[in-house]
Scaffold this motif. Structure first.
Motif, PDB file in Angstrom:
ATOM      1  N   GLU A  30      97.537  39.846   2.891  1.00 37.35           N
ATOM      2  CA  GLU A  30      97.939  41.355   2.713  1.00 37.35           C
ATOM      3  C   GLU A  30      99.673  41.442   2.590  1.00 37.35           C
ATOM      4  O   GLU A  30      99.812  42.627   2.136  1.00 37.35           O
ATOM      5  CB  GLU A  30      97.443  42.211   3.874  1.00 37.35           C
ATOM      6  N   ASP A  31     100.092  40.643   3.294  1.00 39.42           N
ATOM      7  CA  ASP A  31     101.691  40.662   3.275  1.00 39.42           C
ATOM      8  C   ASP A  31     102.333  40.151   2.166  1.00 39.42           C
ATOM      9  O   ASP A  31     103.775  40.190   1.946  1.00 39.42           O
ATOM     10  CB  ASP A  31     102.057  40.258   4.446  1.00 39.42           C
ATOM     11  N   TYR A  32     101.561  39.671   1.035  1.00 44.43           N
ATOM     12  CA  TYR A  32     102.140  38.781   0.020  1.00 44.43           C
ATOM     13  C   TYR A  32     101.558  39.196  -1.442  1.00 44.43           C
ATOM     14  O   TYR A  32     100.483  39.835  -1.558  1.00 44.43           O
ATOM     15  CB  TYR A  32     101.734  37.326   0.110  1.00 44.43           C
ATOM     16  N   ALA A  33     102.518  39.032  -2.230  1.00 42.40           N
ATOM     17  CA  ALA A  33     102.082  38.977  -3.719  1.00 42.40           C
ATOM     18  C   ALA A  33     101.798  37.560  -4.035  1.00 42.40           C
ATOM     19  O   ALA A  33     102.312  36.493  -3.829  1.00 42.40           O
ATOM     20  CB  ALA A  33     102.920  39.171  -4.706  1.00 42.40           C
ATOM     21  N   ILE A  34     100.728  37.164  -4.778  1.00 40.04           N
ATOM     22  CA  ILE A  34     100.190  35.869  -5.126  1.00 40.04           C
ATOM     23  C   ILE A  34      99.946  35.920  -6.695  1.00 40.04           C
ATOM     24  O   ILE A  34      99.395  36.894  -7.314  1.00 40.04           O
ATOM     25  CB  ILE A  34      98.994  35.397  -4.577  1.00 40.04           C
ATOM     26  N   GLY A  35     100.596  35.067  -7.360  1.00 45.51           N
ATOM     27  CA  GLY A  35     100.426  34.965  -8.847  1.00 45.51           C
ATOM     28  C   GLY A  35     100.311  33.714  -9.452  1.00 45.51           C
ATOM     29  O   GLY A  35     100.153  32.659  -8.624  1.00 45.51           O
ATOM     30  N   TRP A  36     100.462  33.648 -10.745  1.00 47.39           N
ATOM     31  CA  TRP A  36     100.378  32.233 -11.695  1.00 47.39           C
ATOM     32  C   TRP A  36     101.285  32.274 -12.640  1.00 47.39           C
ATOM     33  O   TRP A  36     101.908  33.325 -13.126  1.00 47.39           O
ATOM     34  CB  TRP A  36      98.930  32.275 -12.190  1.00 47.39           C
ATOM     35  N   LEU A 105     110.463  43.051  -5.417  1.00 45.94           N
ATOM     36  CA  LEU A 105     109.636  41.907  -5.904  1.00 45.94           C
ATOM     37  C   LEU A 105     109.536  42.058  -7.561  1.00 45.94           C
ATOM     38  O   LEU A 105     108.767  43.195  -7.674  1.00 45.94           O
ATOM     39  CB  LEU A 105     108.567  41.507  -5.003  1.00 45.94           C
ATOM     40  N   THR A 106     109.992  41.351  -8.210  1.00 44.49           N
ATOM     41  CA  THR A 106     109.525  41.300  -9.656  1.00 44.49           C
ATOM     42  C   THR A 106     108.655  39.842  -9.943  1.00 44.49           C
ATOM     43  O   THR A 106     108.631  38.758  -9.135  1.00 44.49           O
ATOM     44  CB  THR A 106     110.669  41.310 -10.657  1.00 44.49           C
ATOM     45  N   MET A 107     108.195  39.847 -11.248  1.00 42.12           N
ATOM     46  CA  MET A 107     107.562  38.607 -11.588  1.00 42.12           C
ATOM     47  C   MET A 107     108.299  37.548 -11.571  1.00 42.12           C
ATOM     48  O   MET A 107     108.362  36.424 -11.032  1.00 42.12           O
ATOM     49  CB  MET A 107     106.835  38.822 -13.114  1.00 42.12           C
ATOM     50  N   LYS A 109     110.988  37.189  -9.985  1.00 40.59           N
ATOM     51  CA  LYS A 109     111.420  36.549  -8.488  1.00 40.59           C
ATOM     52  C   LYS A 109     110.384  35.762  -7.734  1.00 40.59           C
ATOM     53  O   LYS A 109     110.312  34.839  -7.089  1.00 40.59           O
ATOM     54  CB  LYS A 109     111.796  37.810  -7.577  1.00 40.59           C
ATOM     55  N   LEU A 110     108.964  36.322  -8.271  1.00 42.91           N
ATOM     56  CA  LEU A 110     107.874  35.841  -7.697  1.00 42.91           C
ATOM     57  C   LEU A 110     107.952  34.146  -7.942  1.00 42.91           C
ATOM     58  O   LEU A 110     107.518  33.400  -7.273  1.00 42.91           O
ATOM     59  CB  LEU A 110     106.360  36.547  -8.153  1.00 42.91           C
ATOM     60  N   ILE A 111     107.777  33.960  -9.295  1.00 47.90           N
ATOM     61  CA  ILE A 111     107.926  32.776  -9.800  1.00 47.90           C
ATOM     62  C   ILE A 111     109.022  31.649  -9.570  1.00 47.90           C
ATOM     63  O   ILE A 111     108.823  30.416  -9.539  1.00 47.90           O
ATOM     64  CB  ILE A 111     107.595  32.503 -11.467  1.00 47.90           C
ATOM     65  N   ASP A 112     110.305  32.208  -8.818  1.00 52.31           N
ATOM     66  CA  ASP A 112     111.186  31.279  -8.309  1.00 52.31           C
ATOM     67  C   ASP A 112     110.663  31.165  -6.902  1.00 52.31           C
ATOM     68  O   ASP A 112     111.658  30.460  -6.130  1.00 52.31           O
ATOM     69  CB  ASP A 112     112.594  32.245  -8.438  1.00 52.31           C
ATOM     70  N   SER A 113     109.841  31.634  -6.309  1.00 53.00           N
ATOM     71  CA  SER A 113     109.314  31.421  -4.880  1.00 53.00           C
ATOM     72  C   SER A 113     109.167  30.131  -4.475  1.00 53.00           C
ATOM     73  O   SER A 113     108.745  29.183  -5.548  1.00 53.00           O
ATOM     74  CB  SER A 113     108.258  32.280  -4.425  1.00 53.00           C
ATOM     75  N   ASP A 114     109.833  29.651  -3.638  1.00 51.26           N
ATOM     76  CA  ASP A 114     109.419  28.173  -2.913  1.00 51.26           C
ATOM     77  C   ASP A 114     108.044  27.849  -2.490  1.00 51.26           C
ATOM     78  O   ASP A 114     107.729  26.811  -2.347  1.00 51.26           O
ATOM     79  CB  ASP A 114     110.471  27.849  -1.595  1.00 51.26           C
TER      80      ASP A 114
END
Length: 126
Positions: A30-36, A105-107, A109-114
């Motif tokens: 619930e605290d995170y965005a999750i993507g592909w 948070l943008t897409m 930035k998301l795909i740059d996540s560790d």
């Protein structure tokens, strides 16, 4: 410890469909965005889809919009990405990625996540 484990890749014929799954552990969805995101040989990473674990909001890249669906199963700590009408250009390694929700948070930035999984290969070919 954040861990993301993907499954569901494979060889699919053009026009077919598949469902990728990402089991997320070590954090509260619930605290995170999750993507592909995906990366094909010789190409840049491309964000595919993402979902907010908080309000369920979703985003899709134009390349898959209208033929893909991302859903979060909070009971199973899993995010699924369904893609239909697959095309050869969908061939890539698909990675699950997660980042803490933030107004900034943008897409990109998301795909740059560790926080990312090891990836699963999707090959669309006859």
């Amino acid at each position: 410890q954040v861990q993301l484990v993907e499954s569901g890749g494979g060889l699919v014929q053009p026009g077919g469909s598949l469902r990728l799954s990402c089991v997320a552990t070590g954090f509260t969805m619930e605290d995170y965005a999750i993507g592909w995101f995906r990366q094909a040989p010789g190409k840049e990473r491309e964000g595919v889809a993402a979902i907010s674990g908080g309000d369920g909001g979703t985003v899709y890249t134009d390349a898959v919009k209208g033929r893909s669906t991302i859903v979060a199963d909070h009971a199973a700590n899993t995010v699924h990405l369904q893609i239909s009408n697959l095309k050869s250009e969908d061939t890539a390694v698909y990675y699950c990625v997660a980042a803490r929700l933030s107004p900034l948070l943008t897409m990109e930035k998301l795909i740059d996540s560790d926080y990312r999984g090891q990836g699963t290969q999707v090959t669309v070919s006859s």
